[in-house]
Every structure is written in C-alpha cells, then in structure tokens.
Motif scaffolding. Structure first.
Motif, PDB file in Angstrom:
ATOM      1  N   VAL A 121      -3.136  -7.155   1.950  1.00 15.47           N
ATOM      2  CA  VAL A 121      -2.660  -5.977   1.486  1.00 15.47           C
ATOM      3  C   VAL A 121      -3.599  -5.408   0.207  1.00 15.47           C
ATOM      4  O   VAL A 121      -3.669  -4.241   0.345  1.00 15.47           O
ATOM      5  CB  VAL A 121      -1.357  -6.112   1.014  1.00 15.47           C
ATOM      6  CG1 VAL A 121      -1.205  -6.857  -0.597  1.00 15.47           C
ATOM      7  CG2 VAL A 121      -0.565  -4.700   0.674  1.00 15.47           C
ATOM      8  N   PRO A 176      -1.368  -0.462   7.221  1.00 11.37           N
ATOM      9  CA  PRO A 176      -2.196  -0.765   6.179  1.00 11.37           C
ATOM     10  C   PRO A 176      -4.099  -0.203   6.468  1.00 11.37           C
ATOM     11  O   PRO A 176      -4.195  -0.409   7.568  1.00 11.37           O
ATOM     12  CB  PRO A 176      -2.027  -2.181   5.900  1.00 11.37           C
ATOM     13  CG  PRO A 176      -0.668  -2.434   6.453  1.00 11.37           C
ATOM     14  CD  PRO A 176      -0.610  -1.446   7.676  1.00 11.37           C
ATOM     15  N   GLN A 207       0.930  -1.081   0.100  1.00 14.44           N
ATOM     16  CA  GLN A 207       0.108  -0.018   0.171  1.00 14.44           C
ATOM     17  C   GLN A 207       0.898   1.273   0.077  1.00 14.44           C
ATOM     18  O   GLN A 207       1.849   1.274   0.703  1.00 14.44           O
ATOM     19  CB  GLN A 207      -0.963  -0.108   1.231  1.00 14.44           C
ATOM     20  CG  GLN A 207      -2.040  -1.173   1.106  1.00 14.44           C
ATOM     21  CD  GLN A 207      -3.055  -0.886   2.321  1.00 14.44           C
ATOM     22  OE1 GLN A 207      -3.197   0.136   2.733  1.00 14.44           O
ATOM     23  NE2 GLN A 207      -3.889  -1.956   2.347  1.00 14.44           N
TER      24      GLN A 207
END
Length: 765
Positions: free
Chosen positions: A687, A593, A581
């Motif tokens: 993710v 995240p 990210q």
C-alpha cells in the motif's frame, strides 16, 4: 527511577527494594559496579531478568566513538534496530515496532516528538556522551515503567551528580573529541562535576556537526538539487548534514534518607537535514527542567518527579533542495537555476513550517515492603501536552494566508497503576501489574493558505477539506487498560526460563488524528515514517491494543563466561494504525491501488500480527595467550509483520539480520572485528509502495587503548566500502523538487554510509 547516589544510612529493610530494582531492570549504581562488561555489549546484571537489558560503562564508551546518534547505541542488542532519520534522530525499533509505539523515556520523562516528520524524538535531545546508562525492555515491560505504548520500553539516563564521602569534596570532569572521515563528522564533549557529602553539581555539554555523507558507490543518475550552482555527486547522500548542541546542568541535595535533584536541559539545532523527508529541520530549540525527589521510609520508598519542556521547531528547504517554485511573472515554470520573481503572485519562496509545543508532567510512585518476599508498588502519572503546527505564507505572495496544520492541539494523559512482586520460592519470582490510562485529545478548527479549492490550475481542496474537518467532532477520550505478568524461574545454575505475557494499549498521536488536508503538497509534509508518501489524519482512529507473549531460555555457565539466549515472541494487534491509498478528488479510498510512484494515504485502523525469534550468545575462545584473550559474540534477529486485514506486509520491518564479533583483549588494548549480515528485504508494504532492498554484509574494525585517565578509540566502519541500502531507512527524497509529490524519482532507497575511519579521544581530570 534516577538515583543521584545510594541512599544514606542504608538499612536491612532496603534489601527487598534493591532486589525489586534488579528484577525490574532498574539501573542502580551499585549494580553497575558488579557487572562483568564484555567488550561490545553489556547485558543486565545476573539478578535482572532477560527482558531487561542494561547498557553502561565500556560498552557505551566503544559505541560513542562511532556515532553522534544516541539511538544507534542500541545497535547490537537482540531484537533492536534503528530506523534511519536525521543524523542524530534515529528511531529505535523493537521486534518490528518503532517510534511512538515504544515507551521511550529520558531520565523518567516521556517526551513527545513535536514535528509532522518526528524530527525531534526523545533520544535526539541527549548526545551519546551525556548518556550514563540505557535499560531496554524488548518484550513485555512492567506497568511501572510506563504506558501508552505497545512495543516495549527504553529508559535512558544521563549521568547524575556525584556526592563525596562525609567531610570530603570531590571534583573532576572529562573532555572528549571525535572525528569521522565520511561526512567530516566532528563531535566535542565536556563534563565537569563538584560535590560535597550533601550537595553536588554537574555539567555535560556536547557539540556535533557533519556534512552530507557518501555511499559506497553511485546510487542515482542525477546530480541537480534545484538550487543555482548547487549539485551533488552521484554517491553523495543529500540532506544528511547536521549541526547540534546539547547542554545539561544537574544539581542534587541529599539528607537523612532522602535526596532531591534538579536537571536543566537545553538544545539548539541550527540544522539537521533529512534524506527521507521532504523538508529539513532548520532550527530546533528545546528547553526543559526535571525535578526529582526520593525518600526512604520504614515501610519502603516514595518517589516523585515533575518536569516541563518547551520546543520551538522550524522547517524549510535546506541547501540540497529546490527553494523557489512556480512561474516567473506568469510565464513558463522556472527552471533550475532561474528563480521566480520575488514579486510574482505565482511564485513560492520555500515552504516555512513552524511547530511549538509545551509538555508538563508529574509522577508519584510508592514501594511498600510487605514482607521479605512481597513488594507492592503503586503510582500515578499526569502529562499535559499542547501543540501548535502552522505553516506561514511563503513570503513571495503565492500563499496569501497561514496554513494551520494542527491548531490548538491537545493530548492529556492521566494514569494509575499498581504491581505486585512475589518471590514464590528461591528459584521462582513473578511480577504482576495493571495500569489504567485516560487519554484526551482535541484540536481547534482548520484553515488553509486560502479559502479556495484551487490556486490557478492546481486543485488543492483546502476549502472543502477544512469545512469537513471543522464540522467533525474532534474531541475524544480513550480509556486504556494494560496488564502484565512476568515470571522468572531458575531451573539450575546453568538454565533460566522467563515468560512474559502482556496486554498493552496506545492512543494515536496528534499527527495521526488531526492533519486534515488531502492536497498532496500538504500531505507529503505530514510523514514520520520516511517513505516519501503523503499522509492524512483520521479523527476517528481507535487506540491500538496489543497482546504479546514472549519466552526466553537462557543457558549459561555458572559464572556466565559463556551464555546463549533464545527469545521467541508473538504480538497480535487489534486496531493497528495502518493506511489506505486516498483519492483527493473524490475524498474516498482509491479503488485500484497505484504502484511505482509516491501516493497519498489516510490512516486507518486495521489488524496486525508480528512474530519472530531473537538469538544471542557469547563464548570465550582463548584466555591469557601471548596474543591476549579472545572471545566470540553473536546475535540473530528475525521479525515478520503482517496486516491480517489486507494480507499486506507491515511497513519498515527489519529483515533477517545477524552480527558476529570476534573480540580480543591484551593489556590495555581492546579490539574487535565485526561482521554484519542482512538478508534482502522483499516482504515490503504494497500500500505504501515500499522500496525493496538487497542483502549485504559489512566488515567493521575496532580498537581502543586505555590509560588510567585517558582512552583512545579508533576503527573503520564498512571497511570494504560496501554499497548497501538501509532496510529501514525509507525512500530517498533528499534533493531536488521535494515539494511536488512525484517531482522526484521513485524507487531509490536511502543508502548507508560508505567506508568511514573514526577516532575519538577521552581524557578525565
């Protein structure tokens, strides 16, 4: 290797070549006639190794009736699944690896998807009725099949022109038409051929069109699309319509121990909408030619091919998405149904995106019959690829200039390879090969819609990102080495053992290297995995390198009336291209995240591990009863994928799944009842905020009746109208304000189609 016909005047020296072709999974016409074709799945001839599976004949006929997507013809093979995309552009997945990680070829051409969303992959350029055969290498593939891939190979061949016997002529053709109730899918096919003993010509054409399909129930709480007067029912899967036309013209000449064939291909796509992408394909024109020559010599065979392809691709918002964005004459943001003023400098009329590419390739390979038990093959290949990806101004004044996403993109590949096939004993044969690929990539300078870091209150970072990208060294050259060792041992008439060990490499594609903007609106337009997120390229990416070990135990009857195969596999990938990210404001990785929404990511090299087990089998249940003959076929696929650097799950892995098919043949009837079972998908990529999906079971009913020159297929897909989400279908972003990264609800998976009744008729003449 594409054969127009068996070589004229065959000699005993061609026997080792025929054995080599069978061993490597190459589909020779004479072999296809010898295959016993089950009603649902056709496997390779007995002489071919289990790592090469061959589809042709009745199997393809039955599959064509249910789909307009060539990739979906692969459903039902062990280890194979399809990542849903547009209606005719599914992306095959083999043991957890998909898209560019696979070596997918059409008539020997390794074509490249020219779109930031990969809307035009290789198999989208051929319709199911144009396919003659498919050869799949689900594990370790011979180096002669190709390189620049780490996940196996798929070789699709169209029907070749047909020659006549000496002094004779032949002519004929086929007309087919099909209809599917869900989405009102329609397709029409026509083929015609004429041949003498020295010249042959063939035409294959197809049209396919469908509207948005419906799921088996409501899956969303909204109906608005953002377009005035346009709404969608809560069970309608928006942006799934398509309209595609394909044409092929093939000509071939043959003489003494040689033949030459030329194929011209043309595709026109007025529309193909995408439920898991922010944009829609509103125009795609592809033109290609393929020139192929083969000659037999006393020492073996020489094979040469040259091809060229041009693609003109256009994207914008289709009817299920909002077209006008911005403020009306500086006032409040325009609402649904109230478009911005076309003269306002704060309005955007859609987001046109254009791509143009040129691919030129050449291959030469030679086979040497060293002895009755030894064959040596060597070859070279060159591919030149040029890409332009630019986004013109919106036409309403908001974006004053042109955004160059990839400017003067370059990807050139030069390959050299050699392999040695050895029949060590009558029961044991091996194939060893080495391949070297040089891949050179480059891109020109970047520029945004405007040389600013913001537009009004919107931060875009265009000037900053373009300056950083332009200051970066973008030219790179990779030197990749592939190694393969395949071994087949016949233990007895009822047991074969096969082992494959390979080291394969793949250089990143241009859309992983060079998209440069961290602006979320630009990033979400660069996404070919269908997760709704935005992606930023990374010019520093290294090639992916995979080490794969597969083994197959094949128990079967001496006549293969029953068979059971078990194939465990293990793949370790270094420099696997995953993502992290990204914070656009600081231009660094996100410290904590973000969850529960769409995000912007940047490609990064990490490490990955994939392993699993594929089981398949068939057995007769009853022969020649009053109700016909019955059989049972089944398969079970399990794949697990982990990012070993982050301990995250790999994205888009198909969960545990199974198919069980009860078949019946009675005279000219061929019928089947199929159960498809898929486990819940809970091992998701954190993710990417990948959406989990629930487990499900589907019931499909199929039947066909054949005459001498006609065939009718009909059936019901998802007969119980079960609601289910596609485990590898991505996230639903098919309607509404798709330009804004979080202007859509997050967490909705793309549903599969509800009940659909289909029928297809084919008449030969």
């Amino acid at each position: 290797m594409r054969h127009s016909a068996s070589p004229p005047n065959p000699s005993p020296r061609l026997l080792p070549l025929a054995l080599a072709s069978a061993f490597c999974g190459i589909a020779l016409p004479v072999q296809a006639a010898e295959v016993t074709l089950p009603p649902v799945v056709v496997t390779a001839p007995q002489a071919a190794p289990p790592w090469a599976r061959f589809l042709a004949g009745q199997s393809l006929d039955a599959q064509r009736a249910r789909t307009s997507d060539t990739a979906s013809l692969l459903n039902g093979l062990p280890g194979l699944s399809v990542n849903a995309a547009g209606g005719v552009s599914g992306l095959p997945q083999i043991n957890g690896l998909a898209d560019d990680r696979l070596n997918i070829q059409l008539d020997g051409m390794g074509l490249i998807a020219s779109c930031p969303n990969h809307m035009n992959p290789v198999l989208s350029y051929v319709s199911p009725n144009q396919v003659s055969s498919i050869t799949v290498y689900p594990g370790v593939a011979p180096v002669s099949v190709g390189g620049d891939a780490i996940g196996g190979a798929i070789d699709v061949k169209t029907a070749p022109p047909q020659f006549a016997a000496p002094g004779k002529t032949i002519a004929g053709g086929e007309v087919s038409a099909g209809y599917r109730t869900n989405g009102s899918g329609k397709d029409l096919g026509l083929s015609a051929h004429y041949g003498t003993d020295a010249f042959a010509i063939r035409y294959d054409g197809s049209l396919a069109k469908a509207d948005d399909y419906k799921a088996g129930g409501d899956f969303k709480s909204f109906t608005a699309t953002g377009n005035p007067g346009q709404s969608l029912g809560r069970d309608v899967v928006g942006s799934t319509a398509y309209d595609v036309r394909n044409h092929l013209l093939g000509m071939a000449w043959r003489g003494d121990k040689q033949w030459l064939d030329l194929t011209l291909g043309y595709q026109d796509v007025p529309e193909q909408l995408y439920p898991n992408q922010r944009m829609d394909m509103l125009g795609n024109t592809e033109k290609r030619f393929d020139l192929h020559w083969q000659r037999q010599f006393a020492w073996g065979e020489l094979d040469a091919r040259a091809y060229h392809e041009t693609v003109d691709h256009h994207m914008d918002f289709g009817a299920d998405r909002r077209f006008w964005y911005g403020s009306a004459s500086g006032g409040p943001t325009a609402s649904y149904g109230v478009p911005c003023s076309p003269i306002s400098a704060t309005c955007a009329a859609g987001m046109p995106m254009d791509t143009e590419s040129h691919t030129t390739g050449a291959k030469v390979k030679a086979s040497f019959d060293l002895s009755a038990t030894d064959t040596l093959r060597i070859g070279t290949e060159f591919q030149r690829y040029r890409l332009e990806d630019w986004w013109p101004p919106s036409g309403a004044g908001m974006w004053p200039g042109t955004f160059y996403n990839i400017n003067d993109g370059v990807r050139d590949r030069l390959s050299l390879w050699g392999e040695w096939q050895k029949q060590i004993t009558p029961q044991w044969q091996t194939l060893a090969g080495v391949r070297v690929d040089q891949v050179r990539t480059d891109a020109g300078p970047a520029s945004g819609y405007a040389n600013t870091n913001g537009m009004g209150m919107m931060a875009t970072y265009q000037a900053r990102d373009a300056a950083l990208f332009n200051a970066t060294s973008r030219e790179r050259t990779d030197h990749n080495i592939d190694l393969s060792l395949l071994s087949k041992y016949r233990v007895s008439d009822t047991l074969d053992l096969d082992v494959g060990l390979g080291r394969t490499s793949r250089s990143p594609n241009l859309y992983q290297l060079y998209p440069w903007s961290t602006w979320s609106m630009a990033a979400v337009m660069n996404n070919f995995v269908g997760d709704g997120n935005g992606y930023i390229g990374n010019p520093n990416l290294k090639p992916e390198t995979a080490t794969t070990l597969t083994a197959t135990a094949d128990w079967h009857a001496a006549d293969r009336a029953w068979a059971f195969q078990a194939t465990p596999f293990y793949t370790q990938v270094s420099d696997y291209i995953d993502a992290v990210q990204w914070n656009a404001a600081t231009n660094t990785a996100v410290a904590t995240p973000v969850t529960g929404q769409f995000v912007t990511l940047k490609y990064m090299n990490q490490a990955a591990r994939l392993y699993g087990l594929n089981l398949s089998g068939k057995m007769p249940l009853a022969h020649h009863t009053a109700l016909g003959s019955f059989g049972l076929q089944g398969l079970v696929n399990y794949t697990r994928g982990k990012n070993t650097d982050t301990d995250d799950n790999l994205y888009g892995i198909m969960p545990l799944n199974a198919r069980l098919t009860l078949t019946q043949t009675l005279g000219a009837w061929s019928n089947a009842v199929e159960w498809v079972l898929v486990k819940a998908k809970t091992d998701v990529s954190q993710v990417r905020n990948e959406v989990p999906t629930a487990g499900y079971g589907l019931l499909n009913l199929r039947a066909s009746y054949s005459w001498k020159q006609a065939r009718v297929d009909f059936g019901v897909e998802n007969a119980l109208n079960k609601f289910y989400d596609l485990p590898t279908g991505g996230t639903y972003v098919g309607q509404g304000t798709t330009m804004s990264i979080n202007g859509l609800p997050w967490g909705i998976a793309v549903p599969g189609p509800g009940r659909s009744v289909y029928v297809r008729g084919t008449v030969s003449f």
